[in-house]
Write an enzyme that holds these catalytic residues in place. Sequence first.
Site, PDB file in Angstrom:
ATOM      1  N   HIS A 168      -1.991   5.654  -6.328  1.00 25.41           N
ATOM      2  CA  HIS A 168      -3.151   5.707  -5.426  1.00 25.41           C
ATOM      3  C   HIS A 168      -2.875   4.918  -4.144  1.00 25.41           C
ATOM      4  O   HIS A 168      -3.078   5.426  -3.029  1.00 25.41           O
ATOM      5  CB  HIS A 168      -4.374   5.137  -6.153  1.00 25.41           C
ATOM      6  CG  HIS A 168      -5.647   5.218  -5.377  1.00 25.41           C
ATOM      7  ND1 HIS A 168      -6.673   6.072  -5.713  1.00 25.41           N
ATOM      8  CD2 HIS A 168      -6.078   4.545  -4.273  1.00 25.41           C
ATOM      9  CE1 HIS A 168      -7.672   5.927  -4.851  1.00 25.41           C
ATOM     10  NE2 HIS A 168      -7.335   4.995  -3.968  1.00 25.41           N
ATOM     11  N   GLU A 169      -2.384   3.703  -4.305  1.00 26.43           N
ATOM     12  CA  GLU A 169      -2.166   2.855  -3.131  1.00 26.43           C
ATOM     13  C   GLU A 169      -0.949   3.306  -2.322  1.00 26.43           C
ATOM     14  O   GLU A 169      -0.920   3.144  -1.101  1.00 26.43           O
ATOM     15  CB  GLU A 169      -2.022   1.391  -3.557  1.00 26.43           C
ATOM     16  CG  GLU A 169      -3.201   0.836  -4.350  1.00 26.43           C
ATOM     17  CD  GLU A 169      -4.554   1.056  -3.678  1.00 26.43           C
ATOM     18  OE1 GLU A 169      -4.598   1.187  -2.437  1.00 26.43           O
ATOM     19  OE2 GLU A 169      -5.567   1.102  -4.393  1.00 26.43           O
TER      20      GLU A 169
ATOM     21  N   HIS B 139      -2.044   5.808   0.192  1.00 23.21           N
ATOM     22  CA  HIS B 139      -2.560   5.145   1.398  1.00 23.21           C
ATOM     23  C   HIS B 139      -1.402   4.654   2.272  1.00 23.21           C
ATOM     24  O   HIS B 139      -1.437   4.794   3.503  1.00 23.21           O
ATOM     25  CB  HIS B 139      -3.442   3.958   1.017  1.00 23.21           C
ATOM     26  CG  HIS B 139      -4.739   4.335   0.372  1.00 23.21           C
ATOM     27  ND1 HIS B 139      -5.501   5.401   0.792  1.00 23.21           N
ATOM     28  CD2 HIS B 139      -5.423   3.770  -0.664  1.00 23.21           C
ATOM     29  CE1 HIS B 139      -6.594   5.491   0.041  1.00 23.21           C
ATOM     30  NE2 HIS B 139      -6.565   4.513  -0.845  1.00 23.21           N
TER      31      HIS B 139
END
Length: 262
Positions: free
Chosen positions: A141-142, A145
């Site tokens: 998820h990160e 980003h």
Amino acid sequence: MAQNSAKGDDCINKEPLQEKKEAEEQTAAAESKQKEADFGYGLYPERSSSKFKQGSIGESLFTFKHKCHIMLQVAMDTSPYAKLLLGAMKSSGCTVYKDRHFSCEDCDGTVSGGFDAATSQIVLCQNNIHQQAHMNRVVTHELIHAFDHCRARVDWFSNFRHLACSEIRAANLSGDCSFVNEISRFNFGLKEHHQACVRGRALRSILAVRKVSREEAEQVVDEVFDSCFHDHAPFGRIPHNKKDAKFAYRDYENRDRYYANL
């Protein structure tokens, strides 16, 4: 007498300057606190003051931190999601280094991780991540980003649409909304359930790090949802599960083979 008078005048002049300096310092401190509140830094208290200096004996003996680093290494070595993203970032000129770009920290109980755009660093919440599968999802998820931060000029702090778009992509491509994860949350549905999950988790992430109303967040998510939901870079597809992610990673690794054989 004249000399004493001059000294007295100097003291009088210095007092307003000192008061002005103190006022400026107080204003700066207030602005810093407001920034932390507005951009979610309050969820990551170690961002401002770490209990242990990096590499200290206290850090190495801290069980949560040690376990966090081990699980992070496993994720980087074995997760097809993470491996693809790490490769894509390296190809884009943004090589990720474990010691520089990841930080295991204690966080607020409501979050598992975060991407600090100011330092280009991924925060892993060591007190909230206890299983390898959870670590794999958070890292993925990160990293999405981080990938967005690498490939585009994302204005994380001023452009709400940019933040919403990256949160939609992260929820869509990280496996957050996989069938297994949704079943474990007792969320069931058939028609467009994946889209509903992505929308809901993106909204939840935004509300966690920004002081905005739910209505405002929903409006921005709706505005950018279609374009961001269909942006599958660098996977080329939605990796609904680990098997899909393995195929995506295989295709990514072989992306230049066709042209090399021409």
